[in-house]
Design a protein around this motif. Structure first.
Motif, PDB file in Angstrom:
ATOM      1  N   UNK A 161       0.802  -1.218   0.000  1.00  0.00           N
ATOM      2  CA  UNK A 161       0.000   0.000   0.000  1.00  0.00           C
ATOM      3  C   UNK A 161       0.843   1.282   0.000  1.00  0.00           C
ATOM      4  N   UNK A 162       1.980   1.263   0.680  1.00  0.00           N
ATOM      5  CA  UNK A 162       2.773   2.474   0.830  1.00  0.00           C
ATOM      6  C   UNK A 162       4.169   2.262   0.275  1.00  0.00           C
ATOM      7  N   UNK A 163       4.606   3.203  -0.553  1.00  0.00           N
ATOM      8  CA  UNK A 163       5.842   3.047  -1.323  1.00  0.00           C
ATOM      9  C   UNK A 163       6.876   4.085  -0.913  1.00  0.00           C
ATOM     10  N   UNK A 164       8.129   3.633  -0.824  1.00  0.00           N
ATOM     11  CA  UNK A 164       9.281   4.539  -0.716  1.00  0.00           C
ATOM     12  C   UNK A 164      10.019   4.461  -2.038  1.00  0.00           C
ATOM     13  N   UNK A 165      10.306   5.623  -2.624  1.00  0.00           N
ATOM     14  CA  UNK A 165      10.951   5.687  -3.939  1.00  0.00           C
ATOM     15  C   UNK A 165      12.368   6.224  -3.800  1.00  0.00           C
ATOM     16  N   UNK A 166      13.357   5.411  -4.159  1.00  0.00           N
ATOM     17  CA  UNK A 166      14.742   5.853  -4.188  1.00  0.00           C
ATOM     18  C   UNK A 166      15.163   6.079  -5.638  1.00  0.00           C
ATOM     19  N   UNK A 167      15.630   7.290  -5.935  1.00  0.00           N
ATOM     20  CA  UNK A 167      16.039   7.631  -7.302  1.00  0.00           C
ATOM     21  C   UNK A 167      17.530   7.948  -7.320  1.00  0.00           C
ATOM     22  N   UNK A 168      18.299   7.112  -7.992  1.00  0.00           N
ATOM     23  CA  UNK A 168      19.720   7.399  -8.211  1.00  0.00           C
ATOM     24  C   UNK A 168      19.970   7.368  -9.714  1.00  0.00           C
ATOM     25  N   UNK A 169      19.349   8.322 -10.397  1.00  0.00           N
ATOM     26  CA  UNK A 169      19.441   8.437 -11.853  1.00  0.00           C
ATOM     27  C   UNK A 169      19.612   9.907 -12.201  1.00  0.00           C
ATOM     28  N   UNK A 170      20.807  10.465 -11.941  1.00  0.00           N
ATOM     29  CA  UNK A 170      21.037  11.894 -12.174  1.00  0.00           C
ATOM     30  C   UNK A 170      20.638  12.324 -13.580  1.00  0.00           C
ATOM     31  N   UNK A 171      20.039  13.489 -13.674  1.00  0.00           N
ATOM     32  CA  UNK A 171      19.592  14.129 -14.915  1.00  0.00           C
ATOM     33  C   UNK A 171      18.254  13.572 -15.417  1.00  0.00           C
ATOM     34  N   UNK A 172      17.704  12.555 -14.750  1.00  0.00           N
ATOM     35  CA  UNK A 172      16.496  11.933 -15.274  1.00  0.00           C
ATOM     36  C   UNK A 172      15.313  12.037 -14.321  1.00  0.00           C
ATOM     37  N   UNK A 173      15.436  12.832 -13.269  1.00  0.00           N
ATOM     38  CA  UNK A 173      14.349  12.941 -12.296  1.00  0.00           C
ATOM     39  C   UNK A 173      13.061  13.455 -12.934  1.00  0.00           C
ATOM     40  N   UNK A 174      13.186  14.430 -13.810  1.00  0.00           N
ATOM     41  CA  UNK A 174      11.989  15.016 -14.427  1.00  0.00           C
ATOM     42  C   UNK A 174      11.242  13.977 -15.262  1.00  0.00           C
ATOM     43  N   UNK A 175      11.992  13.177 -16.050  1.00  0.00           N
ATOM     44  CA  UNK A 175      11.354  12.157 -16.876  1.00  0.00           C
ATOM     45  C   UNK A 175      10.703  11.075 -16.016  1.00  0.00           C
ATOM     46  N   UNK A 176      11.361  10.711 -14.929  1.00  0.00           N
ATOM     47  CA  UNK A 176      10.816   9.682 -14.042  1.00  0.00           C
ATOM     48  C   UNK A 176       9.495  10.150 -13.427  1.00  0.00           C
ATOM     49  N   UNK A 177       9.470  11.392 -12.967  1.00  0.00           N
ATOM     50  CA  UNK A 177       8.238  11.917 -12.376  1.00  0.00           C
ATOM     51  C   UNK A 177       7.144  12.097 -13.423  1.00  0.00           C
ATOM     52  N   UNK A 178       7.544  12.423 -14.655  1.00  0.00           N
ATOM     53  CA  UNK A 178       6.548  12.584 -15.719  1.00  0.00           C
ATOM     54  C   UNK A 178       5.819  11.273 -15.990  1.00  0.00           C
ATOM     55  N   UNK A 179       6.487  10.165 -15.755  1.00  0.00           N
ATOM     56  CA  UNK A 179       5.863   8.864 -15.968  1.00  0.00           C
ATOM     57  C   UNK A 179       5.276   8.271 -14.705  1.00  0.00           C
ATOM     58  N   UNK A 180       5.066   9.113 -13.689  1.00  0.00           N
ATOM     59  CA  UNK A 180       4.579   8.623 -12.399  1.00  0.00           C
ATOM     60  C   UNK A 180       3.334   9.355 -11.927  1.00  0.00           C
ATOM     61  N   UNK A 181       2.638  10.024 -12.814  1.00  0.00           N
ATOM     62  CA  UNK A 181       1.495  10.845 -12.412  1.00  0.00           C
ATOM     63  C   UNK A 181       0.427  10.030 -11.672  1.00  0.00           C
ATOM     64  N   UNK A 182       0.183   8.802 -12.104  1.00  0.00           N
ATOM     65  CA  UNK A 182      -0.838   7.977 -11.464  1.00  0.00           C
ATOM     66  C   UNK A 182      -0.321   7.260 -10.220  1.00  0.00           C
ATOM     67  N   UNK A 183       0.992   7.297 -10.034  1.00  0.00           N
ATOM     68  CA  UNK A 183       1.613   6.554  -8.926  1.00  0.00           C
ATOM     69  C   UNK A 183       1.916   7.412  -7.714  1.00  0.00           C
ATOM     70  N   UNK A 184       1.910   8.726  -7.879  1.00  0.00           N
ATOM     71  CA  UNK A 184       2.370   9.606  -6.805  1.00  0.00           C
ATOM     72  C   UNK A 184       1.542   9.463  -5.536  1.00  0.00           C
ATOM     73  N   UNK A 185       0.267   9.167  -5.665  1.00  0.00           N
ATOM     74  CA  UNK A 185      -0.584   9.028  -4.499  1.00  0.00           C
ATOM     75  C   UNK A 185      -0.207   7.861  -3.610  1.00  0.00           C
ATOM     76  N   UNK A 186       0.549   6.903  -4.153  1.00  0.00           N
ATOM     77  CA  UNK A 186       0.991   5.745  -3.372  1.00  0.00           C
ATOM     78  C   UNK A 186       2.357   5.963  -2.724  1.00  0.00           C
ATOM     79  N   UNK A 187       3.051   6.996  -3.134  1.00  0.00           N
ATOM     80  CA  UNK A 187       4.427   7.195  -2.676  1.00  0.00           C
ATOM     81  C   UNK A 187       4.440   8.060  -1.417  1.00  0.00           C
TER      82      UNK A 187
END
Length: 249
Positions: A161-187
């Motif tokens: 039910x509850x997600x922790x998101x670790x991002x270690x992809x420099x320069x790609x944070x914007x693209x990752x979030x752009x593909x997570x619009x439906x997932x943000x409510x779980x994070x």
């Protein structure tokens, strides 16, 4: 208050500077490289596991898993829930896959996470070379999917039910979030790296990254320095927490 790190042996700072220089060279070439090995992070481990408990995190998504450092740290801190790591660089994927092989709650996928389904071109440097100048660089297209595509089946499969998101992809944070619009409510919380200086390798300034996450309703919770310079700017790992229903959806 964050505890001071234990002083490293004299060779350690030089090794970290070399790794930092290598990372800058690789980043400038658009090359996938191994993130630097960090000193003892017991302070970060305690804080993150505390966040896991308070937010009732039961699924960790590790984007850019590298050698598996984050998953290993979570396990060392006592987190026993599910981990899903994503690492598209073949040599790194093989390493983290072997690391997770004996852990039935840790799965690894050889795909990149981005704005949508497709392929991501990577210039992969041979890390076995004696120097960056002599290293062989191979261009490879890797499979890419969005967080919105990979998260629903993970939630269903693990009843999470509850997600922790670790991002270690420099320069790609914007693209990752752009593909997570439906997932943000779980994070419930996100961890990412912040650069306090404008660098030639294109790393965005920390204020730009914080603004990006603020627009998605995540606020800074903890900062962990990645360097030892007591008089100048250093890079940080930052943990941000969701302002929206604690990530419960």
């Amino acid at each position: 208050m964050i505890e001071a790190e234990t002083q490293s042996p004299p060779a350690a700072p030089r090794l970290r500077r070399l790794r930092s220089t290598f990372g800058a060279i690789a980043g400038g070439l658009g090359v996938a490289s191994v993130p630097p090995v960090l000193p003892d992070r017991s302070d970060m481990t305690r804080a993150l596991v505390g966040i896991f408990k308070v937010l009732a995190i039961d699924l960790v998504i590790d984007i850019g898993a590298g050698s598996g450092a984050f998953g290993t740290m979570a396990r060392a801190g006592g987190y026993g829930g599910h981990i899903a790591s994503f690492e598209p660089v073949p040599s790194l994927f093989a390493g983290v896959e072997a690391l997770a092989a004996a852990d039935r709650r840790w799965e690894v996928s050889p795909v990149a996470i981005g704005a949508g389904a497709g392929t991501l071109p990577l210039n992969i440097m041979d890390l076995g070379a004696a120097s960056a100048r002599r290293a062989t660089i191979t261009r490879r297209d890797v499979a890419m999917r969005s967080l919105d595509q990979v998260l629903p089946p993970l939630l269903a499969r693990h009843d999470a039910r509850r997600v922790f998101l670790n991002i270690d992809a420099p320069l790609r944070e914007r693209e990752i979030l752009a593909g997570a619009e439906q997932s943000l409510g779980r994070i419930g919380a996100v961890q990412t790296r912040l650069s306090t200086t404008l660098k030639s390798d294109g790393m965005p300034h920390y204020l730009a990254i914080l603004s990006l996450f603020e627009a998605k309703h995540f606020s800074p919770h903890r900062f962990f320095p990645l360097g030892e310079d007591l008089a100048g700017p250093v890079d940080f790992t930052c943990c941000l927490v969701s302002n929206a229903k604690n990530g419960t959806g």
